[in-house]
Structure formats: C-alpha cells, structure tokens
Design a protein around this motif. Structure first.
Motif, PDB file in Angstrom:
ATOM      1  N   ILE A  25      17.860 -20.477  -5.740  1.00  0.00           N
ATOM      2  CA  ILE A  25      16.417 -20.245  -5.602  1.00  0.00           C
ATOM      3  C   ILE A  25      15.945 -20.641  -4.216  1.00  0.00           C
ATOM      4  O   ILE A  25      15.113 -19.950  -3.610  1.00  0.00           O
ATOM      5  CB  ILE A  25      15.643 -21.009  -6.703  1.00  0.00           C
ATOM      6  N   ALA A  26      16.484 -21.732  -3.666  1.00  0.00           N
ATOM      7  CA  ALA A  26      16.098 -22.164  -2.322  1.00  0.00           C
ATOM      8  C   ALA A  26      16.537 -21.140  -1.276  1.00  0.00           C
ATOM      9  O   ALA A  26      15.782 -20.845  -0.337  1.00  0.00           O
ATOM     10  CB  ALA A  26      16.698 -23.535  -2.019  1.00  0.00           C
ATOM     11  N   VAL A  27      17.730 -20.567  -1.436  1.00  0.00           N
ATOM     12  CA  VAL A  27      18.215 -19.563  -0.480  1.00  0.00           C
ATOM     13  C   VAL A  27      17.354 -18.302  -0.567  1.00  0.00           C
ATOM     14  O   VAL A  27      16.992 -17.714   0.457  1.00  0.00           O
ATOM     15  CB  VAL A  27      19.711 -19.256  -0.728  1.00  0.00           C
ATOM     16  N   ILE A  28      17.009 -17.885  -1.783  1.00  0.00           N
ATOM     17  CA  ILE A  28      16.143 -16.712  -1.958  1.00  0.00           C
ATOM     18  C   ILE A  28      14.770 -16.969  -1.334  1.00  0.00           C
ATOM     19  O   ILE A  28      14.223 -16.115  -0.631  1.00  0.00           O
ATOM     20  CB  ILE A  28      16.011 -16.352  -3.449  1.00  0.00           C
ATOM     21  N   ALA A  29      14.210 -18.143  -1.575  1.00  0.00           N
ATOM     22  CA  ALA A  29      12.898 -18.480  -1.010  1.00  0.00           C
ATOM     23  C   ALA A  29      12.954 -18.496   0.514  1.00  0.00           C
ATOM     24  O   ALA A  29      12.030 -17.993   1.182  1.00  0.00           O
ATOM     25  CB  ALA A  29      12.431 -19.835  -1.539  1.00  0.00           C
ATOM     26  N   LEU A  30      14.027 -19.031   1.085  1.00  0.00           N
ATOM     27  CA  LEU A  30      14.179 -19.034   2.539  1.00  0.00           C
ATOM     28  C   LEU A  30      14.231 -17.608   3.067  1.00  0.00           C
ATOM     29  O   LEU A  30      13.614 -17.295   4.099  1.00  0.00           O
ATOM     30  CB  LEU A  30      15.434 -19.803   2.948  1.00  0.00           C
ATOM     31  N   GLY A  31      14.933 -16.718   2.359  1.00  0.00           N
ATOM     32  CA  GLY A  31      14.981 -15.315   2.766  1.00  0.00           C
ATOM     33  C   GLY A  31      13.608 -14.671   2.777  1.00  0.00           C
ATOM     34  O   GLY A  31      13.257 -13.954   3.715  1.00  0.00           O
ATOM     35  N   PHE A  32      12.814 -14.928   1.749  1.00  0.00           N
ATOM     36  CA  PHE A  32      11.471 -14.348   1.705  1.00  0.00           C
ATOM     37  C   PHE A  32      10.548 -14.960   2.759  1.00  0.00           C
ATOM     38  O   PHE A  32       9.691 -14.274   3.311  1.00  0.00           O
ATOM     39  CB  PHE A  32      10.861 -14.486   0.313  1.00  0.00           C
ATOM     40  N   ILE A  33      10.723 -16.242   3.051  1.00  0.00           N
ATOM     41  CA  ILE A  33       9.915 -16.876   4.095  1.00  0.00           C
ATOM     42  C   ILE A  33      10.241 -16.264   5.452  1.00  0.00           C
ATOM     43  O   ILE A  33       9.346 -15.975   6.250  1.00  0.00           O
ATOM     44  CB  ILE A  33      10.139 -18.408   4.102  1.00  0.00           C
ATOM     45  N   LEU A  34      11.523 -16.037   5.720  1.00  0.00           N
ATOM     46  CA  LEU A  34      11.916 -15.428   6.990  1.00  0.00           C
ATOM     47  C   LEU A  34      11.468 -13.974   7.087  1.00  0.00           C
ATOM     48  O   LEU A  34      11.285 -13.445   8.185  1.00  0.00           O
ATOM     49  CB  LEU A  34      13.431 -15.517   7.176  1.00  0.00           C
ATOM     50  N   ASN A  52      12.440  -7.173  14.272  1.00  0.00           N
ATOM     51  CA  ASN A  52      13.449  -8.036  14.884  1.00  0.00           C
ATOM     52  C   ASN A  52      14.581  -8.322  13.886  1.00  0.00           C
ATOM     53  O   ASN A  52      14.485  -8.058  12.689  1.00  0.00           O
ATOM     54  CB  ASN A  52      12.825  -9.328  15.427  1.00  0.00           C
ATOM     55  N   TRP A  53      15.692  -8.863  14.373  1.00  0.00           N
ATOM     56  CA  TRP A  53      16.898  -9.042  13.553  1.00  0.00           C
ATOM     57  C   TRP A  53      16.669  -9.990  12.387  1.00  0.00           C
ATOM     58  O   TRP A  53      17.309  -9.859  11.344  1.00  0.00           O
ATOM     59  CB  TRP A  53      18.056  -9.532  14.416  1.00  0.00           C
ATOM     60  N   GLN A  54      15.755 -10.927  12.536  1.00  0.00           N
ATOM     61  CA  GLN A  54      15.485 -11.903  11.480  1.00  0.00           C
ATOM     62  C   GLN A  54      14.931 -11.222  10.232  1.00  0.00           C
ATOM     63  O   GLN A  54      15.337 -11.543   9.111  1.00  0.00           O
ATOM     64  CB  GLN A  54      14.484 -12.929  12.006  1.00  0.00           C
ATOM     65  N   ARG A  55      14.031 -10.260  10.415  1.00  0.00           N
ATOM     66  CA  ARG A  55      13.403  -9.598   9.273  1.00  0.00           C
ATOM     67  C   ARG A  55      14.225  -8.432   8.738  1.00  0.00           C
ATOM     68  O   ARG A  55      14.118  -8.073   7.585  1.00  0.00           O
ATOM     69  CB  ARG A  55      12.011  -9.116   9.664  1.00  0.00           C
ATOM     70  N   ALA A  59      17.041 -12.006   6.759  1.00  0.00           N
ATOM     71  CA  ALA A  59      16.273 -12.304   5.550  1.00  0.00           C
ATOM     72  C   ALA A  59      16.786 -11.547   4.323  1.00  0.00           C
ATOM     73  O   ALA A  59      17.012 -12.162   3.274  1.00  0.00           O
ATOM     74  CB  ALA A  59      14.795 -12.037   5.782  1.00  0.00           C
ATOM     75  N   PRO A  60      17.004 -10.223   4.394  1.00  0.00           N
ATOM     76  CA  PRO A  60      17.544  -9.536   3.213  1.00  0.00           C
ATOM     77  C   PRO A  60      18.947 -10.017   2.833  1.00  0.00           C
ATOM     78  O   PRO A  60      19.290 -10.089   1.649  1.00  0.00           O
ATOM     79  CB  PRO A  60      17.574  -8.064   3.615  1.00  0.00           C
ATOM     80  N   THR A  61      19.753 -10.386   3.840  1.00  0.00           N
ATOM     81  CA  THR A  61      21.086 -10.913   3.553  1.00  0.00           C
ATOM     82  C   THR A  61      20.991 -12.234   2.800  1.00  0.00           C
ATOM     83  O   THR A  61      21.747 -12.478   1.844  1.00  0.00           O
ATOM     84  CB  THR A  61      21.873 -11.096   4.860  1.00  0.00           C
ATOM     85  N   LEU A  62      20.067 -13.087   3.192  1.00  0.00           N
ATOM     86  CA  LEU A  62      19.884 -14.361   2.485  1.00  0.00           C
ATOM     87  C   LEU A  62      19.422 -14.137   1.047  1.00  0.00           C
ATOM     88  O   LEU A  62      19.858 -14.850   0.133  1.00  0.00           O
ATOM     89  CB  LEU A  62      18.884 -15.247   3.228  1.00  0.00           C
ATOM     90  N   VAL A  63      18.554 -13.161   0.831  1.00  0.00           N
ATOM     91  CA  VAL A  63      18.092 -12.874  -0.530  1.00  0.00           C
ATOM     92  C   VAL A  63      19.260 -12.397  -1.390  1.00  0.00           C
ATOM     93  O   VAL A  63      19.435 -12.839  -2.535  1.00  0.00           O
ATOM     94  CB  VAL A  63      16.941 -11.838  -0.514  1.00  0.00           C
ATOM     95  N   ILE A  64      20.098 -11.525  -0.858  1.00  0.00           N
ATOM     96  CA  ILE A  64      21.238 -11.026  -1.620  1.00  0.00           C
ATOM     97  C   ILE A  64      22.252 -12.136  -1.876  1.00  0.00           C
ATOM     98  O   ILE A  64      22.803 -12.245  -2.979  1.00  0.00           O
ATOM     99  CB  ILE A  64      21.884  -9.833  -0.885  1.00  0.00           C
ATOM    100  N   ILE A  65      22.492 -13.003  -0.893  1.00  0.00           N
ATOM    101  CA  ILE A  65      23.391 -14.146  -1.096  1.00  0.00           C
ATOM    102  C   ILE A  65      22.820 -15.074  -2.167  1.00  0.00           C
ATOM    103  O   ILE A  65      23.553 -15.574  -3.031  1.00  0.00           O
ATOM    104  CB  ILE A  65      23.621 -14.893   0.236  1.00  0.00           C
ATOM    105  N   GLY A  66      21.512 -15.302  -2.142  1.00  0.00           N
ATOM    106  CA  GLY A  66      20.873 -16.139  -3.163  1.00  0.00           C
ATOM    107  C   GLY A  66      21.024 -15.554  -4.556  1.00  0.00           C
ATOM    108  O   GLY A  66      21.262 -16.279  -5.523  1.00  0.00           O
ATOM    109  N   LEU A  67      20.898 -14.233  -4.675  1.00  0.00           N
ATOM    110  CA  LEU A  67      21.102 -13.593  -5.980  1.00  0.00           C
ATOM    111  C   LEU A  67      22.553 -13.737  -6.431  1.00  0.00           C
ATOM    112  O   LEU A  67      22.824 -13.935  -7.623  1.00  0.00           O
ATOM    113  CB  LEU A  67      20.696 -12.125  -5.914  1.00  0.00           C
ATOM    114  N   GLY A  68      23.480 -13.640  -5.488  1.00  0.00           N
ATOM    115  CA  GLY A  68      24.886 -13.863  -5.827  1.00  0.00           C
ATOM    116  C   GLY A  68      25.133 -15.287  -6.307  1.00  0.00           C
ATOM    117  O   GLY A  68      25.903 -15.515  -7.257  1.00  0.00           O
TER     118      GLY A  68
END
Length: 80
Positions: A25-34, A52-55, A59-68
């Motif tokens: 959940i923290a990784v997903i939240a970080l992805g959405f914040i970024l 930019n590369w962050q958005r 950020a989408p990579t962090l959301v997908i990693i968080g779901l994993g």
C-alpha cells in the motif's frame, strides 16, 4: 457452567502477510503521489512538466510493483 461451542476465531492472514500488505500500500501510494501535479494554473498555458519521466515511467511502475506486492502478500504462506 456455560459451554462455548463456537470455534476459535482466527485471522485469515498472518502478521507477516499484513506487514507485506502495508508495504504494498505504501508503494502504491508513493506511485500516486509521484503521479500528481504538473498542471498549470492558467488553462491557456501548456506545462511540459506533465510529460516528465517521473510521471510517465516511474510512478506507473511503482503502482504496478505495489500491486504485485499485494498479490504476493495474499498468496504468501502465513505459517512460515
């Protein structure tokens, strides 16, 4: 003397599973914040920071990693 016939209440997941879920959940939240921001106050002015590369990549990579991580937390054996 009253006899309690109800079965022993047990959680579906173990403590380890819940800790992994919180990390996910923290990784997903970080992805959405970024992913947030990059807009403009004036609708007639284009802000190129929205691409930019962050958005677009991070950020989408962090959301997908968080779901994993969440899927792993669900399937992880709570008895280990």
């Amino acid at each position: 003397m009253k006899k309690d016939n109800s079965p022993n209440q047990e959680f579906l997941f173990g403590k380890r599973n819940y800790m992994i879920m919180l990390i996910g959940i923290a990784v997903i939240a970080l992805g959405f914040i970024l992913m947030a921001g990059g807009g403009s106050d004036d609708p007639n002015v284009f802000n190129p920071d929205i691409y930019n590369w962050q958005r677009i990549r991070l950020a989408p990579t962090l959301v997908i990693i968080g779901l994993g991580i969440e899927i792993y937390a669900i399937f992880a054996n709570p008895k280990k």
